[in-house]
Design a protein around this motif. Sequence first.
Motif, PDB file in Angstrom:
ATOM      1  N   VAL A  44       0.843  -1.196   0.000  1.00 37.68           N
ATOM      2  CA  VAL A  44       0.000   0.000   0.000  1.00 37.68           C
ATOM      3  C   VAL A  44       0.880   1.249   0.000  1.00 37.68           C
ATOM      4  N   THR A  45       1.905   1.256   0.828  1.00 39.29           N
ATOM      5  CA  THR A  45       2.826   2.395   0.873  1.00 39.29           C
ATOM      6  C   THR A  45       3.476   2.628  -0.487  1.00 39.29           C
ATOM      7  N   MET A  46       3.957   1.545  -1.101  1.00 44.25           N
ATOM      8  CA  MET A  46       4.623   1.667  -2.398  1.00 44.25           C
ATOM      9  C   MET A  46       3.665   2.148  -3.478  1.00 44.25           C
ATOM     10  N   THR A  47       2.432   1.697  -3.437  1.00 43.87           N
ATOM     11  CA  THR A  47       1.468   2.084  -4.466  1.00 43.87           C
ATOM     12  C   THR A  47       1.044   3.546  -4.302  1.00 43.87           C
ATOM     13  N   ILE A  48       0.979   4.017  -3.070  1.00 44.81           N
ATOM     14  CA  ILE A  48       0.721   5.440  -2.846  1.00 44.81           C
ATOM     15  C   ILE A  48       1.836   6.276  -3.481  1.00 44.81           C
ATOM     16  N   VAL A  49       3.071   5.828  -3.315  1.00 45.22           N
ATOM     17  CA  VAL A  49       4.205   6.524  -3.926  1.00 45.22           C
ATOM     18  C   VAL A  49       4.092   6.482  -5.446  1.00 45.22           C
TER      19      VAL A  49
ATOM     20  N   ALA B  94       3.636  13.815   1.475  1.00 42.99           N
ATOM     21  CA  ALA B  94       5.055  14.011   1.176  1.00 42.99           C
ATOM     22  C   ALA B  94       5.351  13.780  -0.306  1.00 42.99           C
ATOM     23  N   ILE B  95       4.830  12.699  -0.877  1.00 47.18           N
ATOM     24  CA  ILE B  95       5.146  12.400  -2.281  1.00 47.18           C
ATOM     25  C   ILE B  95       4.481  13.405  -3.221  1.00 47.18           C
ATOM     26  N   VAL B  96       3.270  13.863  -2.871  1.00 46.12           N
ATOM     27  CA  VAL B  96       2.595  14.855  -3.708  1.00 46.12           C
ATOM     28  C   VAL B  96       3.353  16.179  -3.696  1.00 46.12           C
ATOM     29  N   LEU B  97       3.782  16.610  -2.516  1.00 47.54           N
ATOM     30  CA  LEU B  97       4.543  17.856  -2.422  1.00 47.54           C
ATOM     31  C   LEU B  97       5.880  17.751  -3.153  1.00 47.54           C
TER      32      LEU B  97
END
Length: 384
Positions: free
Chosen positions: A115-120, A168-171
Amino acid sequence: MASSGSTRYDSATRQLTKAVARTGAGARSAVGAVAVVAALFGAVPPVSAAWLTPLLLVHAVWTGLYMRVFFRKELLPYWLVASDVAIIVALGLAQRHLVATETLVTGSSWVHGLVTMTIVMAGVTWRPAIAVPIGLLLAGAFAAGVRLASSEHDVYGPLGIHLVQLLAIVLLMTLLRRSAASADTFLRESARTEISLMVERLRREDELHQVGSIHETSLHTLTMVGLGTYDQPSATLRDQVATDLAALEKLRDQPHADSAPIALDALLDEVAGRATGLDVRRRLTPETVPGDVAERFARAVTEALANIALHAGVREAELVSARRDGEIVVEVADAGRGFDQDRLPPDRFGVRGSILDTMRSLPNGGARISSGDRGTRVSLWWRP
């Protein structure tokens, strides 16, 4: 043909997209492979083989597709990431059948890492308007899956972690994309400036050549007079002096703005010589055109040659200039893989901006691109 200089800028946005795609695909492949191993070793009751086997098999196939992107250095297809999101949502909701109770309680399950990786991956693939809803969907699916497994398990801790990761990844990607866009603007202006300097230098060289020619002719006439060659009125002398004066007046009245004429063939020859990574065969007909027209041709040819070097898969190109039916025509051709103009990505500014729009904005100018299995031909023209 290598050269010390290059009029080519490469899109920073395109390079960012390529780098992020390969890095993301590599990271997703590694996390996916580890998840498969962890899922198999953690397959103890209440894990259901009937649920785990098909879902893990689908996940393994998608991990293999990410590996293919990584090793072939391709861009990430949107359908691959979108399908992966659907798979991970399904895994998150079905955690009670896939994850042992002990790892579910501690929040260290293999599904949590996916889930963490897919969010990234969503953050690096799409803009915030799409990435944020998808990230929330993934985080929500994971929390719902944990709650379905047991109402006593904490869902707020993992949910908070996922939201921080999403933010964090969006920013980060927003900042990187803006920086790349700024770099593209700077590089485009640098390329245009370099071409402008080439035009100005050729114009100055032409002026110096004219001045030198007139100086030599005038000096010869004055020398003949000084030596007494003409001791009486001479029609030949009178004609020569009139010719010299006319040449001087023409030079004096010659415009020094962008409309001052320069040799188009010389400019295009220099542009071709600066094309990095290409052997450019040239057949250039001598033509003199206004400086602004020559600059438009040079910018379009620069971009056409750069596109060949980057995308055509060949190391040879052909550059031809000629006068046809009263028009000055310049063509750039290659025998590489073609492309579909209707499916060009938004960052391919060069084809639209530096080729088509540049020539079409010129009075009596135009451009056409034909591409297929046998290569691509860029046709540029201007009618004096």
